[in-house]
Design an enzyme around this catalytic site. Sequence first.
Site, short mmCIF file in Angstrom:
data_model
loop_
_atom_site.label_atom_id
_atom_site.label_comp_id
_atom_site.label_asym_id
_atom_site.label_seq_id
_atom_site.Cartn_x
_atom_site.Cartn_y
_atom_site.Cartn_z
N GLU A 172 30.28 35.26 34.97
CA GLU A 172 30.61 34.91 36.36
C GLU A 172 30.64 33.40 36.61
O GLU A 172 29.88 32.88 37.44
CB GLU A 172 29.65 35.62 37.33
CG GLU A 172 29.82 37.13 37.28
CD GLU A 172 29.15 37.89 38.44
OE1 GLU A 172 28.35 37.27 39.17
OE2 GLU A 172 29.45 39.07 38.62
N GLU A 186 30.67 44.77 34.25
CA GLU A 186 29.64 45.16 35.23
C GLU A 186 30.29 45.91 36.37
O GLU A 186 31.36 45.52 36.85
CB GLU A 186 28.95 43.94 35.87
CG GLU A 186 27.98 43.21 35.00
CD GLU A 186 27.26 42.09 35.75
OE1 GLU A 186 27.08 42.19 36.98
OE2 GLU A 186 26.89 41.12 35.08
#
Length: 394
Positions: free
Chosen positions: A160, A309
């Site tokens: 991220e 995820e």
Amino acid sequence: MRTFPDGFLLGAATAAHQVEGGNVGSNWWVHEHDPALAAAWGIVEPSGDAADSYHRYREDIALLAGLGLNSYRFSVEWARVEPERGSFSRAAVDHYRRMVDTCREFGVEPVVTLLHFTVPRWFERDGFWRADDAADRFGRYVEAALPVVRDVEWVCTVNEPNIAAMLAGGEDASNLVAHGLPNPDLHVADQLLAAHRRARDVLSQVPGVKSGWTVATQAFTSTGEPGADERLAEYGHPRDDWYLEAAKGDDFLGVQAYTRTFVGPGGPLPVREDVETTLTGWEFYPAAAADGLRSAWELTGGVPLLVTENGIATADDTRRVAYTRAALEGVHDCLAEGIDVRGYLHWSLLDNYEWASGYRPTFGLVSWDRETFARTPKPSARWYGGVARAGALP
Ligand code: NOJ
């Protein structure tokens, strides 16, 4: 019955700082224990021993395999591998290598992340991602970690980077989605991209490795009001699309998706009061995974994708099953549309330390006792294990 292709990964994910415990060399440990920093970050409690997965990883991998899952995404902690600038720990590298070997022993495909937000204390002290030599320092760490991944197929470089660049902006970030996303620090974004490319370069020495970064896709959605589409493009590009476009030419891209955010002419809107929300205050929106896959596929021009995820923080495990089922249906739809999706890794295997929010938002398929560390799979873990075993959604 929706069947997934042969070899499709159906597993679960964790990250070092969130489950290992005792990660004393990392910058987040410092933030947790410095009263001024903890207050600035809105940190409600320190990570402490977490789930003690640093010692109990074998039990965790055995449990994951026993449930029927075929893959485990975990992260290597830079602060353990390089506790002081230029001093590398062979023991830490061996530890993470044993995790890969343990995955193989249980027939589990390892998916290894090299940077999951946390950095060594010394790296933050020396200028963090703004330092001129940041990408270089990261590259040296990746070189040191090569024995961990020497025969691993899936390696995630930076987790991220879009969220990391927003956190680096220094605004209140205690609950990113619920409060609207801070402005990204564009210099940090460039530095993270340089670090990612440097890592890919180092990893290219490993035959058979596939490397990519993993991006939080936000499913920004226009309200359709006049001016909303323009505002959406302006708001979404530096927070989301830029990172997807930068993955063009990579071996794969990780999509991490949880919810959606509406954007009107005035910017992002708070979550509506009349929708179901989760323990993180996010809208219950399982289509986020498919939305993220579609935009990643389009913006990369067809890079292979992994959902690295996707999950839900809830105390009602039946909602975890409902969310995951709907998310997997969406992933299956994407496959049917011809999108090259290679797997789905549920967040998370274990209830985990959710950064500033502490241990209250429970994302795990498996809970654990705060005193004995005894693991208890939730009904959702059995349900999802059944899906993974069958390679199909009933
Ligand atoms: C993304 C992050 O990578 C992970 O650290 C976090 O726990 C989950 N999303 C849930 O917020």
